[in-house]
Scaffold this motif. Structure first.
Motif, PDB file in Angstrom:
ATOM      1  N   UNK A   1    -106.252  53.624 -84.158  1.00 42.01           N
ATOM      2  CA  UNK A   1    -106.348  52.983 -82.832  1.00 42.01           C
ATOM      3  C   UNK A   1    -104.980  52.769 -82.199  1.00 42.01           C
ATOM      4  N   UNK A   2    -103.912  53.214 -82.862  1.00 44.40           N
ATOM      5  CA  UNK A   2    -102.563  53.064 -82.325  1.00 44.40           C
ATOM      6  C   UNK A   2    -101.909  51.782 -82.815  1.00 44.40           C
ATOM      7  N   UNK A   3    -100.580  51.743 -82.632  1.00 42.41           N
ATOM      8  CA  UNK A   3     -99.811  50.584 -83.083  1.00 42.41           C
ATOM      9  C   UNK A   3    -100.094  49.343 -82.257  1.00 42.41           C
ATOM     10  N   UNK A   4    -100.241  49.516 -80.955  1.00 43.71           N
ATOM     11  CA  UNK A   4    -100.425  48.348 -80.082  1.00 43.71           C
ATOM     12  C   UNK A   4    -101.685  47.591 -80.483  1.00 43.71           C
ATOM     13  N   UNK A   5    -102.801  48.309 -80.587  1.00 45.50           N
ATOM     14  CA  UNK A   5    -104.056  47.669 -80.971  1.00 45.50           C
ATOM     15  C   UNK A   5    -103.954  47.061 -82.361  1.00 45.50           C
ATOM     16  N   UNK A   6    -103.374  47.796 -83.300  1.00 45.73           N
ATOM     17  CA  UNK A   6    -103.273  47.324 -84.681  1.00 45.73           C
ATOM     18  C   UNK A   6    -102.430  46.057 -84.777  1.00 45.73           C
ATOM     19  N   UNK A   7    -101.290  46.052 -84.109  1.00 46.91           N
ATOM     20  CA  UNK A   7    -100.413  44.872 -84.159  1.00 46.91           C
ATOM     21  C   UNK A   7    -101.038  43.703 -83.411  1.00 46.91           C
ATOM     22  N   UNK A   8    -101.593  43.980 -82.231  1.00 39.93           N
ATOM     23  CA  UNK A   8    -102.234  42.906 -81.453  1.00 39.93           C
ATOM     24  C   UNK A   8    -103.349  42.264 -82.260  1.00 39.93           C
ATOM     25  N   UNK A   9    -104.165  43.087 -82.918  1.00 35.15           N
ATOM     26  CA  UNK A   9    -105.278  42.583 -83.732  1.00 35.15           C
ATOM     27  C   UNK A   9    -104.751  41.791 -84.935  1.00 35.15           C
ATOM     28  N   UNK A  10    -103.704  42.323 -85.597  1.00 35.25           N
ATOM     29  CA  UNK A  10    -103.131  41.623 -86.754  1.00 35.25           C
ATOM     30  C   UNK A  10    -102.566  40.267 -86.353  1.00 35.25           C
ATOM     31  N   UNK A  11    -102.038  40.167 -85.129  1.00 33.82           N
ATOM     32  CA  UNK A  11    -101.495  38.896 -84.639  1.00 33.82           C
ATOM     33  C   UNK A  11    -102.583  37.964 -84.104  1.00 33.82           C
ATOM     34  N   UNK A  12    -103.836  38.439 -84.140  1.00 31.68           N
ATOM     35  CA  UNK A  12    -104.969  37.676 -83.618  1.00 31.68           C
ATOM     36  C   UNK A  12    -104.770  37.347 -82.134  1.00 31.68           C
ATOM     37  N   UNK A  13    -104.261  38.338 -81.412  1.00 30.81           N
ATOM     38  CA  UNK A  13    -103.986  38.190 -79.983  1.00 30.81           C
ATOM     39  C   UNK A  13    -105.070  38.936 -79.207  1.00 30.81           C
ATOM     40  N   UNK A  14    -105.596  38.320 -78.184  1.00 28.07           N
ATOM     41  CA  UNK A  14    -106.616  38.986 -77.373  1.00 28.07           C
ATOM     42  C   UNK A  14    -105.959  39.929 -76.365  1.00 28.07           C
ATOM     43  N   UNK A  15    -106.782  40.806 -75.809  1.00 26.20           N
ATOM     44  CA  UNK A  15    -106.280  41.697 -74.758  1.00 26.20           C
ATOM     45  C   UNK A  15    -105.820  40.887 -73.551  1.00 26.20           C
ATOM     46  N   UNK A  16    -106.544  39.815 -73.256  1.00 29.71           N
ATOM     47  CA  UNK A  16    -106.182  38.963 -72.118  1.00 29.71           C
ATOM     48  C   UNK A  16    -104.811  38.309 -72.348  1.00 29.71           C
ATOM     49  N   UNK A  17    -104.548  37.877 -73.574  1.00 25.59           N
ATOM     50  CA  UNK A  17    -103.258  37.256 -73.877  1.00 25.59           C
ATOM     51  C   UNK A  17    -102.109  38.259 -73.746  1.00 25.59           C
TER      52      UNK A  17
END
Length: 153
Positions: free
Chosen positions: A30-46
């Motif tokens: 899913x790419x680095x952005x999605x993987x890192x965002x998900x690992x940080x428990x960050x939403x797309x809105x955030x």
């Protein structure tokens, strides 16, 4: 000029050396952005708020990265928003830049010598296998030393 080029190649190899020891980095599906965002428990809105774009804009960025069509500029912007540094570069597949040049020089030399030897054989002037290998090595060294542009044809 040759010494300057040799020095540049040596410096480049030194800079790339730390990356040679690492295994090939596989980009997550899913790419680095999605993987890192998900690992940080960050939403797309955030993440969108940090980038000053909508949630759909983040989805588009993540999808373009996963497809390999994202720009370096966009990657840098996302990295800054996540307080991360973008690392970008090229690393030789096998060894060093110097090895890459040597391999290309050997292939070019072999092509030249074998083609020339074939023509000489037609005129009964061919050289033996031992001489062919020596000639290839000598020509490869000369091509590498001179860094002829034909090396990359």
């Amino acid at each position: 000029m040759r010494n300057k080029r040799k020095l540049l190649i040596e410096q480049l190899d030194q800079k790339l050396q730390p990356f040679q020891k690492t295994e090939m980095v596989l980009v997550p599906a899913k790419g680095w952005i999605n993987t890192i965002r998900t690992a940080l428990n960050m939403t797309m809105a955030q993440l969108g708020a940090k980038l000053k774009i909508t949630r759909q804009g983040v989805r588009n960025i993540e999808e373009s990265e996963a497809k390999g069509s994202i720009s370096i500029k966009s990657l840098k912007e996302v990295g800054e928003a996540l307080d991360l540094k973008l690392v970008y570069g090229f690393v030789p597949k096998d060894g060093t830049i110097d090895n890459l040049i040597s391999l290309k020089a050997e292939k070019l030399a072999e092509k030249i010598v074998l083609r020339t030897n074939q023509n000489m054989k037609l005129e009964n002037q061919g050289i033996g296998d031992k001489n062919i290998n020596e000639t290839i090595k000598e020509l490869a060294n000369e091509i590498k030393r001179e860094m002829k542009k034909s090396l990359w044809d």
